[in-house]
Design a protein around this motif. Structure first.
Motif, PDB file in Angstrom:
ATOM      1  N   ALA A 111       0.823  -1.207   0.000  1.00 52.32           N
ATOM      2  CA  ALA A 111       0.000   0.000   0.000  1.00 52.32           C
ATOM      3  C   ALA A 111       0.861   1.263   0.000  1.00 52.32           C
ATOM      4  CB  ALA A 111      -0.913  -0.005   1.218  1.00 52.32           C
ATOM      5  N   THR A 112       1.990   1.223   0.716  1.00 50.90           N
ATOM      6  CA  THR A 112       2.776   2.452   0.885  1.00 50.90           C
ATOM      7  C   THR A 112       3.888   2.587  -0.151  1.00 50.90           C
ATOM      8  OG1 THR A 112       2.403   2.036   3.224  1.00 50.90           O
ATOM      9  CG2 THR A 112       3.863   3.866   2.701  1.00 50.90           C
ATOM     10  N   TYR A 113       4.456   1.466  -0.571  1.00 59.36           N
ATOM     11  CA  TYR A 113       5.620   1.546  -1.472  1.00 59.36           C
ATOM     12  C   TYR A 113       5.433   0.720  -2.746  1.00 59.36           C
ATOM     13  CZ  TYR A 113       7.755   3.493   2.688  1.00 59.36           C
ATOM     14  OH  TYR A 113       8.025   4.287   3.767  1.00 59.36           O
ATOM     15  N   SER A 114       4.237   0.293  -3.017  1.00 59.54           N
ATOM     16  CA  SER A 114       3.950  -0.612  -4.136  1.00 59.54           C
ATOM     17  C   SER A 114       4.893  -1.814  -4.112  1.00 59.54           C
ATOM     18  CB  SER A 114       4.094   0.114  -5.479  1.00 59.54           C
ATOM     19  OG  SER A 114       3.377   1.304  -5.471  1.00 59.54           O
ATOM     20  N   GLY A 115       5.287  -2.217  -2.905  1.00 56.69           N
ATOM     21  CA  GLY A 115       6.167  -3.378  -2.768  1.00 56.69           C
ATOM     22  C   GLY A 115       7.628  -3.097  -3.101  1.00 56.69           C
ATOM     23  N   ASP A 116       7.954  -1.818  -3.367  1.00 55.73           N
ATOM     24  CA  ASP A 116       9.328  -1.467  -3.752  1.00 55.73           C
ATOM     25  C   ASP A 116      10.174  -1.182  -2.498  1.00 55.73           C
ATOM     26  OD1 ASP A 116      11.667  -0.486  -4.740  1.00 55.73           O
ATOM     27  OD2 ASP A 116      10.766   1.088  -5.975  1.00 55.73           O
ATOM     28  N   LEU A 117      10.974  -2.157  -2.090  1.00 54.14           N
ATOM     29  CA  LEU A 117      11.751  -2.003  -0.861  1.00 54.14           C
ATOM     30  C   LEU A 117      12.838  -0.943  -0.977  1.00 54.14           C
ATOM     31  CD1 LEU A 117      12.130  -5.690   0.366  1.00 54.14           C
ATOM     32  CD2 LEU A 117      10.496  -3.977   1.061  1.00 54.14           C
ATOM     33  N   GLU A 118      13.334  -0.740  -2.207  1.00 53.57           N
ATOM     34  CA  GLU A 118      14.355   0.293  -2.416  1.00 53.57           C
ATOM     35  C   GLU A 118      13.853   1.645  -1.932  1.00 53.57           C
ATOM     36  OE1 GLU A 118      17.530   0.121  -3.746  1.00 53.57           O
ATOM     37  OE2 GLU A 118      17.258  -2.045  -3.514  1.00 53.57           O
ATOM     38  N   LEU A 119      12.579   1.873  -2.190  1.00 49.33           N
ATOM     39  CA  LEU A 119      11.955   3.140  -1.801  1.00 49.33           C
ATOM     40  C   LEU A 119      11.926   3.277  -0.271  1.00 49.33           C
ATOM     41  CD1 LEU A 119      10.844   5.040  -3.950  1.00 49.33           C
ATOM     42  CD2 LEU A 119       8.557   4.151  -3.496  1.00 49.33           C
ATOM     43  N   LEU A 120      11.548   2.199   0.382  1.00 50.83           N
ATOM     44  CA  LEU A 120      11.525   2.202   1.855  1.00 50.83           C
ATOM     45  C   LEU A 120      12.931   2.403   2.405  1.00 50.83           C
ATOM     46  CD1 LEU A 120      10.122   1.516   4.659  1.00 50.83           C
ATOM     47  CD2 LEU A 120      10.687  -0.857   4.174  1.00 50.83           C
ATOM     48  N   PHE A 121      13.894   1.673   1.825  1.00 46.94           N
ATOM     49  CA  PHE A 121      15.248   1.698   2.359  1.00 46.94           C
ATOM     50  C   PHE A 121      16.025   2.949   1.973  1.00 46.94           C
ATOM     51  CE2 PHE A 121      15.098  -3.217   2.352  1.00 46.94           C
ATOM     52  CZ  PHE A 121      14.366  -3.185   3.525  1.00 46.94           C
ATOM     53  N   SER A 122      15.462   3.772   1.090  1.00 44.88           N
ATOM     54  CA  SER A 122      16.172   5.005   0.723  1.00 44.88           C
ATOM     55  C   SER A 122      16.015   6.065   1.826  1.00 44.88           C
ATOM     56  CB  SER A 122      15.635   5.554  -0.609  1.00 44.88           C
ATOM     57  OG  SER A 122      14.285   5.940  -0.439  1.00 44.88           O
ATOM     58  N   LYS A 123      15.182   5.770   2.815  1.00 50.68           N
ATOM     59  CA  LYS A 123      14.972   6.733   3.895  1.00 50.68           C
ATOM     60  C   LYS A 123      16.157   6.771   4.854  1.00 50.68           C
ATOM     61  CE  LYS A 123      10.070   6.825   3.833  1.00 50.68           C
ATOM     62  NZ  LYS A 123       8.813   6.696   4.510  1.00 50.68           N
ATOM     63  N   ASP A 124      16.271   7.877   5.524  1.00 48.19           N
ATOM     64  CA  ASP A 124      17.270   8.031   6.569  1.00 48.19           C
ATOM     65  C   ASP A 124      17.032   6.955   7.634  1.00 48.19           C
ATOM     66  OD1 ASP A 124      19.113   9.871   8.280  1.00 48.19           O
ATOM     67  OD2 ASP A 124      17.356   9.451   9.536  1.00 48.19           O
ATOM     68  N   LYS A 125      18.115   6.372   8.183  1.00 42.00           N
ATOM     69  CA  LYS A 125      17.929   5.187   9.048  1.00 42.00           C
ATOM     70  C   LYS A 125      17.101   5.476  10.303  1.00 42.00           C
ATOM     71  CE  LYS A 125      22.306   5.332  11.519  1.00 42.00           C
ATOM     72  NZ  LYS A 125      23.562   4.709  11.840  1.00 42.00           N
ATOM     73  N   LYS A 126      17.194   6.719  10.803  1.00 39.25           N
ATOM     74  CA  LYS A 126      16.417   7.059  12.012  1.00 39.25           C
ATOM     75  C   LYS A 126      14.915   7.060  11.681  1.00 39.25           C
ATOM     76  CE  LYS A 126      16.657  10.384  15.779  1.00 39.25           C
ATOM     77  NZ  LYS A 126      15.602  11.385  15.604  1.00 39.25           N
ATOM     78  N   ILE A 127      14.602   7.654  10.544  1.00 38.89           N
ATOM     79  CA  ILE A 127      13.186   7.724  10.120  1.00 38.89           C
ATOM     80  C   ILE A 127      12.679   6.318   9.791  1.00 38.89           C
ATOM     81  CG2 ILE A 127      11.668   8.599   8.279  1.00 38.89           C
ATOM     82  CD1 ILE A 127      13.535  11.096   8.278  1.00 38.89           C
ATOM     83  N   LEU A 128      13.542   5.546   9.106  1.00 36.65           N
ATOM     84  CA  LEU A 128      13.189   4.168   8.755  1.00 36.65           C
ATOM     85  C   LEU A 128      12.899   3.353  10.013  1.00 36.65           C
ATOM     86  CD1 LEU A 128      13.041   1.778   6.775  1.00 36.65           C
ATOM     87  CD2 LEU A 128      15.537   1.677   6.798  1.00 36.65           C
TER      88      LEU A 128
ATOM     89  N   LYS B  93      22.198  -0.592   6.463  1.00 42.30           N
ATOM     90  CA  LYS B  93      22.601   0.652   7.122  1.00 42.30           C
ATOM     91  C   LYS B  93      23.117   0.289   8.513  1.00 42.30           C
ATOM     92  CE  LYS B  93      18.894   3.209   4.825  1.00 42.30           C
ATOM     93  NZ  LYS B  93      19.467   4.216   3.941  1.00 42.30           N
ATOM     94  N   THR B  94      24.015   1.138   9.035  1.00 38.94           N
ATOM     95  CA  THR B  94      24.687   0.810  10.299  1.00 38.94           C
ATOM     96  C   THR B  94      23.774   1.008  11.511  1.00 38.94           C
ATOM     97  OG1 THR B  94      25.589   3.039  10.223  1.00 38.94           O
ATOM     98  CG2 THR B  94      27.063   1.247   9.556  1.00 38.94           C
ATOM     99  N   GLU B  95      22.985  -0.006  11.797  1.00 44.61           N
ATOM    100  CA  GLU B  95      22.143  -0.028  13.004  1.00 44.61           C
ATOM    101  C   GLU B  95      22.471  -1.338  13.703  1.00 44.61           C
ATOM    102  OE1 GLU B  95      20.268   2.148  15.211  1.00 44.61           O
ATOM    103  OE2 GLU B  95      19.482   2.780  13.291  1.00 44.61           O
ATOM    104  N   PHE B  96      23.077  -1.263  14.880  1.00 44.00           N
ATOM    105  CA  PHE B  96      23.540  -2.497  15.525  1.00 44.00           C
ATOM    106  C   PHE B  96      22.384  -3.293  16.123  1.00 44.00           C
ATOM    107  CE2 PHE B  96      25.761  -5.139  18.678  1.00 44.00           C
ATOM    108  CZ  PHE B  96      26.725  -5.688  17.843  1.00 44.00           C
ATOM    109  N   VAL B  97      22.472  -4.619  16.017  1.00 46.14           N
ATOM    110  CA  VAL B  97      21.406  -5.502  16.540  1.00 46.14           C
ATOM    111  C   VAL B  97      21.869  -6.147  17.847  1.00 46.14           C
ATOM    112  CG1 VAL B  97      19.973  -7.534  16.083  1.00 46.14           C
ATOM    113  CG2 VAL B  97      20.707  -6.086  14.183  1.00 46.14           C
ATOM    114  N   VAL B  98      21.026  -6.014  18.858  1.00 48.08           N
ATOM    115  CA  VAL B  98      21.288  -6.664  20.141  1.00 48.08           C
ATOM    116  C   VAL B  98      20.241  -7.757  20.318  1.00 48.08           C
ATOM    117  CG1 VAL B  98      20.996  -6.246  22.607  1.00 48.08           C
ATOM    118  CG2 VAL B  98      22.349  -4.664  21.256  1.00 48.08           C
ATOM    119  N   ASP B  99      20.652  -8.912  20.830  1.00 45.67           N
ATOM    120  CA  ASP B  99      19.665  -9.974  21.082  1.00 45.67           C
ATOM    121  C   ASP B  99      19.950 -10.653  22.418  1.00 45.67           C
ATOM    122  OD1 ASP B  99      21.906 -11.443  20.585  1.00 45.67           O
ATOM    123  OD2 ASP B  99      21.043 -12.684  19.010  1.00 45.67           O
TER     124      ASP B  99
END
Ligand code: SF4
Length: 220
Positions: free
Chosen positions: A96-113, A138-144
């Motif tokens: 609905a938001t990106y017509s399934g285009d992940l590139e569009l979603l991932f082009s956002k700034d990582k904080k906003i994403l 993008k450089t977002e560290f994962v903690v588990d």
């Protein structure tokens, strides 16, 4: 021993594990990040392989598949009712938001994403960060849970430390580099699965010389 020393020791022990995920299949990373909630990776792999066999590879495929069929296909990952709903919801959102285009979603700034992902039902800190790190690259560290367990046994932090506090602690000690972020998380998972398990095998551990738990147990 700081976090960068831990990374280097783990890398020396296990070798370079790279980014874990095939770079050309970001939607698979999103699916994997949801399926891995409260599950083991081996079971997630079975569910992912079922999805591939059934040729369910895009948000559109998931939306068009009857929900009961989706539940059956992902059953090996556990909590399949809840996860099927989550996969369906995120797929609908992406369409609905990106017509399934992940590139569009991932082009956002990582904080906003990150904020956007966290607003979606069933996506918490770890899932959002996994998607940003391995799918959006993008450089977002994962903690588990493995990170918390190892860091608390090393007596670097308290076991009940909050997600964001542990993440901040680690990123302050390592260079902000995509491969290091991707690889370090993968190495911690390898350590947690194979050595720093519920009953740790400290004799095999590359971190034992600096680990308070091993020293207290007189293992090192
Ligand atoms: S030495 Fe033992 S407790 Fe410490 S990190 Fe290694 S396996 Fe875990």
């Amino acid at each position: 021993m700081n976090s960068f020393d831990i990374y280097k020791k783990l890398r020396e022990h296990f070798g370079g594990v790279g980014s874990w995920w095939p770079k050309d299949r970001p939607f698979e990373v999103i699916i994997g990040a949801i399926l891995t909630q409260q599950s083991t990776w081996t079971n997630v792999e079975k569910a992912l392989s079922n999805l591939k066999e059934a040729n369910i590879l895009t948000p559109k495929d998931i939306v068009e598949l009857p929900l009961d069929d989706l539940k059956k296909i992902i059953k090996p990952s556990g909590f399949f009712n809840q996860k099927a709903e989550r996969l369906r919801k995120i797929s609908e959102y992406l369409l609905a938001t990106y017509s399934g285009d992940l590139e569009l979603l991932f082009s956002k700034d990582k904080k906003i994403l990150r904020e956007e992902l966290l607003e979606l039902n069933g996506i918490g800190n770890e899932t959002a960060d996994s998607i940003i790190l391995y799918a959006a690259e993008k450089t977002e560290f994962v903690v588990d849970a493995y990170t918390k367990r190892t860091y608390s046994r090393l007596k670097i932090v308290e076991e009940k430390i909050r997600y964001d506090d542990l993440k901040k602690y680690i990123i302050n000690e390592i260079p902000e580099d995509l491969l290091i972020y991707q690889e370090f998380h993968g190495l911690i998972v390898l350590l947690g699965k194979n050595i720093c398990k519920k009953n740790p095998n400290c004799k095999e551990c590359p971190l034992s010389s600096g680990c308070k738990y091993a020293i207290n147990q007189k293992i090192h």
